[in-house]
Design a protein around this motif. Structure first.
Motif, PDB file in Angstrom:
ATOM      1  N   ALA A   1      -8.357 -16.379   1.905  1.00  0.00           N
ATOM      2  CA  ALA A   1      -7.463 -16.035   3.016  1.00  0.00           C
ATOM      3  C   ALA A   1      -6.083 -15.641   2.492  1.00  0.00           C
ATOM      4  O   ALA A   1      -5.467 -14.676   2.975  1.00  0.00           O
ATOM      5  CB  ALA A   1      -7.339 -17.209   3.979  1.00  0.00           C
ATOM      6  N   ALA A   2      -5.575 -16.369   1.497  1.00  0.00           N
ATOM      7  CA  ALA A   2      -4.266 -16.048   0.916  1.00  0.00           C
ATOM      8  C   ALA A   2      -4.305 -14.686   0.238  1.00  0.00           C
ATOM      9  O   ALA A   2      -3.346 -13.901   0.333  1.00  0.00           O
ATOM     10  CB  ALA A   2      -3.857 -17.128  -0.073  1.00  0.00           C
ATOM     11  N   SER A   3      -5.402 -14.389  -0.425  1.00  0.00           N
ATOM     12  CA  SER A   3      -5.549 -13.084  -1.091  1.00  0.00           C
ATOM     13  C   SER A   3      -5.497 -11.954  -0.076  1.00  0.00           C
ATOM     14  O   SER A   3      -4.900 -10.897  -0.325  1.00  0.00           O
ATOM     15  CB  SER A   3      -6.860 -13.037  -1.872  1.00  0.00           C
ATOM     16  OG  SER A   3      -6.872 -13.992  -2.914  1.00  0.00           O
ATOM     17  N   ASN A   4      -6.128 -12.165   1.095  1.00  0.00           N
ATOM     18  CA  ASN A   4      -6.087 -11.151   2.145  1.00  0.00           C
ATOM     19  C   ASN A   4      -4.671 -10.941   2.668  1.00  0.00           C
ATOM     20  O   ASN A   4      -4.249  -9.808   2.925  1.00  0.00           O
ATOM     21  CB  ASN A   4      -7.014 -11.554   3.301  1.00  0.00           C
ATOM     22  CG  ASN A   4      -8.483 -11.436   2.946  1.00  0.00           C
ATOM     23  OD1 ASN A   4      -8.854 -10.640   2.084  1.00  0.00           O
ATOM     24  ND2 ASN A   4      -9.328 -12.229   3.588  1.00  0.00           N
ATOM     25  N   SER A   5      -3.933 -12.045   2.843  1.00  0.00           N
ATOM     26  CA  SER A   5      -2.544 -11.944   3.309  1.00  0.00           C
ATOM     27  C   SER A   5      -1.686 -11.209   2.293  1.00  0.00           C
ATOM     28  O   SER A   5      -0.825 -10.397   2.658  1.00  0.00           O
ATOM     29  CB  SER A   5      -1.973 -13.344   3.563  1.00  0.00           C
ATOM     30  OG  SER A   5      -2.600 -13.957   4.656  1.00  0.00           O
ATOM     31  N   ILE A   6      -1.912 -11.486   1.020  1.00  0.00           N
ATOM     32  CA  ILE A   6      -1.166 -10.814  -0.049  1.00  0.00           C
ATOM     33  C   ILE A   6      -1.454  -9.323  -0.031  1.00  0.00           C
ATOM     34  O   ILE A   6      -0.543  -8.485  -0.116  1.00  0.00           O
ATOM     35  CB  ILE A   6      -1.520 -11.425  -1.420  1.00  0.00           C
ATOM     36  CG1 ILE A   6      -0.985 -12.857  -1.512  1.00  0.00           C
ATOM     37  CG2 ILE A   6      -0.976 -10.573  -2.560  1.00  0.00           C
ATOM     38  CD1 ILE A   6      -1.509 -13.640  -2.697  1.00  0.00           C
ATOM     39  N   LYS A   7      -2.721  -8.989   0.116  1.00  0.00           N
ATOM     40  CA  LYS A   7      -3.130  -7.581   0.142  1.00  0.00           C
ATOM     41  C   LYS A   7      -2.506  -6.846   1.329  1.00  0.00           C
ATOM     42  O   LYS A   7      -1.987  -5.728   1.194  1.00  0.00           O
ATOM     43  CB  LYS A   7      -4.656  -7.487   0.216  1.00  0.00           C
ATOM     44  CG  LYS A   7      -5.208  -6.071   0.155  1.00  0.00           C
ATOM     45  CD  LYS A   7      -6.733  -6.084   0.192  1.00  0.00           C
ATOM     46  CE  LYS A   7      -7.288  -4.650   0.162  1.00  0.00           C
ATOM     47  NZ  LYS A   7      -8.778  -4.651   0.205  1.00  0.00           N
ATOM     48  N   ASP A   8      -2.517  -7.474   2.517  1.00  0.00           N
ATOM     49  CA  ASP A   8      -1.941  -6.863   3.706  1.00  0.00           C
ATOM     50  C   ASP A   8      -0.433  -6.671   3.559  1.00  0.00           C
ATOM     51  O   ASP A   8       0.123  -5.640   3.957  1.00  0.00           O
ATOM     52  CB  ASP A   8      -2.226  -7.723   4.943  1.00  0.00           C
ATOM     53  CG  ASP A   8      -3.698  -7.686   5.344  1.00  0.00           C
ATOM     54  OD1 ASP A   8      -4.416  -6.787   4.861  1.00  0.00           O
ATOM     55  OD2 ASP A   8      -4.118  -8.565   6.124  1.00  0.00           O
ATOM     56  N   ALA A   9       0.253  -7.686   3.007  1.00  0.00           N
ATOM     57  CA  ALA A   9       1.706  -7.601   2.834  1.00  0.00           C
ATOM     58  C   ALA A   9       2.069  -6.513   1.841  1.00  0.00           C
ATOM     59  O   ALA A   9       3.011  -5.739   2.054  1.00  0.00           O
ATOM     60  CB  ALA A   9       2.257  -8.954   2.373  1.00  0.00           C
ATOM     61  N   GLU A  10       1.311  -6.439   0.747  1.00  0.00           N
ATOM     62  CA  GLU A  10       1.573  -5.398  -0.258  1.00  0.00           C
ATOM     63  C   GLU A  10       1.335  -4.008   0.330  1.00  0.00           C
ATOM     64  O   GLU A  10       2.069  -3.059   0.026  1.00  0.00           O
ATOM     65  CB  GLU A  10       0.706  -5.628  -1.487  1.00  0.00           C
ATOM     66  CG  GLU A  10       1.142  -6.841  -2.300  1.00  0.00           C
ATOM     67  CD  GLU A  10       0.229  -7.118  -3.479  1.00  0.00           C
ATOM     68  OE1 GLU A  10       0.685  -7.778  -4.450  1.00  0.00           O
ATOM     69  OE2 GLU A  10      -0.946  -6.695  -3.443  1.00  0.00           O
ATOM     70  N   SER A  11       0.313  -3.897   1.177  1.00  0.00           N
ATOM     71  CA  SER A  11       0.019  -2.617   1.818  1.00  0.00           C
ATOM     72  C   SER A  11       1.158  -2.218   2.760  1.00  0.00           C
ATOM     73  O   SER A  11       1.565  -1.047   2.804  1.00  0.00           O
ATOM     74  CB  SER A  11      -1.299  -2.717   2.593  1.00  0.00           C
ATOM     75  OG  SER A  11      -1.573  -1.513   3.267  1.00  0.00           O
ATOM     76  N   ALA A  12       1.677  -3.186   3.520  1.00  0.00           N
ATOM     77  CA  ALA A  12       2.788  -2.914   4.439  1.00  0.00           C
ATOM     78  C   ALA A  12       4.036  -2.483   3.682  1.00  0.00           C
ATOM     79  O   ALA A  12       4.795  -1.616   4.132  1.00  0.00           O
ATOM     80  CB  ALA A  12       3.082  -4.156   5.276  1.00  0.00           C
ATOM     81  N   LEU A  13       4.252  -3.056   2.519  1.00  0.00           N
ATOM     82  CA  LEU A  13       5.446  -2.740   1.731  1.00  0.00           C
ATOM     83  C   LEU A  13       5.372  -1.348   1.106  1.00  0.00           C
ATOM     84  O   LEU A  13       6.408  -0.745   0.817  1.00  0.00           O
ATOM     85  CB  LEU A  13       5.648  -3.787   0.636  1.00  0.00           C
ATOM     86  CG  LEU A  13       6.202  -5.132   1.123  1.00  0.00           C
ATOM     87  CD1 LEU A  13       6.109  -6.177   0.024  1.00  0.00           C
ATOM     88  CD2 LEU A  13       7.649  -4.977   1.583  1.00  0.00           C
ATOM     89  N   GLU A  14       4.181  -0.836   0.900  1.00  0.00           N
ATOM     90  CA  GLU A  14       4.056   0.494   0.286  1.00  0.00           C
ATOM     91  C   GLU A  14       4.745   1.565   1.120  1.00  0.00           C
ATOM     92  O   GLU A  14       5.292   2.531   0.590  1.00  0.00           O
ATOM     93  CB  GLU A  14       2.581   0.844   0.085  1.00  0.00           C
ATOM     94  CG  GLU A  14       1.918   0.101  -1.064  1.00  0.00           C
ATOM     95  CD  GLU A  14       2.607   0.342  -2.399  1.00  0.00           C
ATOM     96  OE1 GLU A  14       3.019   1.495  -2.664  1.00  0.00           O
ATOM     97  OE2 GLU A  14       2.749  -0.628  -3.171  1.00  0.00           O
TER      98      GLU A  14
END
Length: 552
Positions: free
Chosen positions: A237-250
């Motif tokens: 679940a944390a990995s998914n949150s990290i992935k989503d946040a990194e995607s938003a920051l792009e």
């Protein structure tokens, strides 16, 4: 008598020679005795070292532990002092001891560490037990596979103790323990909170917190084993949150430079060209006379961060800029430019809602920068450069280190702090005195650029009433023009009385030779079928303008 004295003088050299021979003999004998004493002491010291090492071996063989570091140091000192001493027996004991030593103190720590994160009753406060700053560090000092192997070895050697049994029970029960206390649910609840409020997100904070939660969950693997499904669910679940946040920051990054300096304030001598920044643009050491600009790199747009409602009537919002030397910000005299002046704020224009960065000016290259569309300091009444120059002027000739941070209220509920630091060498050139001229030039430029606001409506009769009311107060200034800034607003005040208010900018000439406009509220009350003449009610900001603009 004289003859006897001559004889004595003749004999004196011989007497001295004899004395020297006897002295040397005595000293040689003393040195010999001293060497014997020293040798005997050396032997005693060496025997004590051997005795201590033998005792350490016995303790070790009986399942105990003894620290031999001190005795080893004594042996090394003895060998250095007496290089001819035969220490082979002691050397062999030290080598054997170190090769086969079992660190019982470290072994005890293993049980102590895991016991901090376990209770056999399975009734615990998960947050206080696991959500602390020591979890990751403690886990790094606990190797589950080593513990299992050591327990197996101790059983084979017959050294398995009651404490070893207690430790084995803990690691065996641990997977059931974390399932019973619902550890995964507590971790996931923290992860949900890290996401922010509804559709108002802060990917920077989410990314930071999700990474921390993932690291903490991975730490629990040290106690539960690497294949524990409860812990793996947290990590996934944390990995998914990290992935989503990194995607938003792009979509936020204006450049790789932005990505590298996310959450920072970068200082430079010239305004950075967003999207084309270089690391070589960054300046951390300034000197007297240098311009100083800052760029704050955000994790989303200003609009997403604070929302439209945060902007005032002049289309600006105040972000707080704080320097570690609070005295760096002097206070402006109340009427010298504008009584609206912020002391710790950097106002940002509503025109920059879609920007994912904020550019600020501490000291401009020249005063014309104040009207630059990147900053709009004059229009938005941002007087940071004047106040900063005044603060530097008050310092002594020295190197002045400054740590800065930038904050703003955040709709996500996570208020970020953006940080940066730099130094100014005030011993260079004119030093602090230089900033007196800069401060005055900036003040003059602000006054020159200030414009009298435009009226929302024209009503000559009503405007004259405002002028009559203000000039009847007996104040020194002469009010020459009224600029209506709002419509009448009717309201019911406490007590049930009805009134109406209106905002007006009153333009005035001061007998000291300067001009300004001042914001006032006027109030009027019901009278028969109409309203009373407007009366002075409250005052607001006061702004200096050129007198030539007043007389137009």
């Amino acid at each position: 008598m004289k003859t006897q004295l001559k004889k004595l003088r003749v004999l004196k050299p011989s007497f001295i020679f004899l004395y020297l021979i006897l002295s040397i003999g005595i000293q040689t004998e003393a040195a010999s005795q001293s060497n014997e004493i020293l040798k005997a002491k050396m032997e005693r010291d060496y025997q004590r070292i051997l005795k201590t090492l033998t005792k350490a071996e016995q303790i070790k063989n009986n399942g105990g532990v003894m620290d031999i570091e001190m005795v080893t140091k004594k042996l090394e000192k003895l060998k250095a002092k007496f290089p001819d001493l035969d220490t082979s027996e002691a050397d062999e004991k030290v080598a054997s001891f170190n090769a086969n030593t079992f660190d019982y103190e470290d072994w005890k720590k293993k049980k102590k560490i895991i016991s901090k994160y376990y209770d056999k009753s399975h009734v615990v406060n998960v947050r206080s037990m696991f959500f602390n700053s020591k979890l990751v560090e403690d886990a790094s000092n606990f190797d589950l596979e080593y513990v299992k192997k050591t327990l197996s070895d101790k059983k084979e050697k017959g050294t398995y103790s009651k404490e070893d049994e207690e430790l084995e029970n803990i690691i065996t029960d641990y997977p059931l323990f974390i399932a019973d206390i619902n550890l995964a649910a507590e971790f996931l609840q923290r992860l949900d909170k890290a996401a922010g409020r509804g559709d108002v997100r802060n990917p920077v904070v989410t990314l930071e917190r999700a990474k921390a939660i993932k690291q903490e969950a991975e730490a629990v693997f040290a106690f539960a084993g690497p294949n524990n499904p409860d812990i793996q669910s947290i990590i996934d679940a944390a990995s998914n949150s990290i992935k989503d946040a990194e995607s938003a920051l792009e979509s936020v990054y204006t450049s790789d430079f932005h990505k590298a300096h996310l959450g920072e304030i970068v200082f430079s001598k010239k305004p950075l060209v967003i999207g084309s920044e270089k690391e070589s643009d960054i300046v951390t050491k300034f000197k007297t006379g240098d311009a100083i600009y800052g760029t704050v790199y955000l994790g989303r747009t200003i609009g997403d961060m604070i929302g439209n409602d945060a902007f005032n009537t002049i289309g600006a919002t105040g972000f707080t800029l704080v320097l570690n030397l609070n005295s760096i910000f002097g206070h402006m005299e109340k009427w010298e430019v504008d009584s609206f002046a912020f002391h710790h704020h950097v106002s940002v224009s509503v025109n920059h809602l879609k920007d994912t960065y904020i550019q600020i000016v501490l000291l401009p290259e020249n005063p014309s920068v104040l009207k630059d569309k990147r900053y709009e300091y004059t229009e938005r009444k941002n007087y940071t450069p004047v106040i900063f120059a005044r603060g530097l002027r008050a310092k002594s000739k020295r190197n002045l280190p400054i740590e800065a941070y930038f904050t703003a209220g955040d709709r996500s509920g996570f208020n970020q702090k953006f940080e940066g630091k730099f130094e100014i060498d005030l011993s260079h050139g004119e030093g602090p005195d230089y900033y007196k001229e800069i401060e005055n030039r900036l003040i003059d430029k602000y006054i020159e650029d200030n414009e009298i606001p435009k009226a929302v409506t024209s009503n000559p009769s009503l405007e004259q009433q405002f002028l009559d009311e203000m000039n009847s107060k007996g104040w020194r200034e002469n009010f020459v023009k009224a600029v209506i800034a709002s419509q009448w607003m009717e309201e019911i005040v406490p007590g049930g009385k009805k009134q109406r208010t209106i905002e007006v900018y009153m333009v005035a000439e001061h007998p000291d030779g300067y001009c300004f406009y001042h914001q006032y509220d006027f109030v009027s009350f019901p009278s028969g079928s109409g309203w009373t003449k407007p009366q002075y009610h409250a005052s607001g900001t006061r702004t200096r303008v050129l007198c030539s603009k007043v007389k137009k």
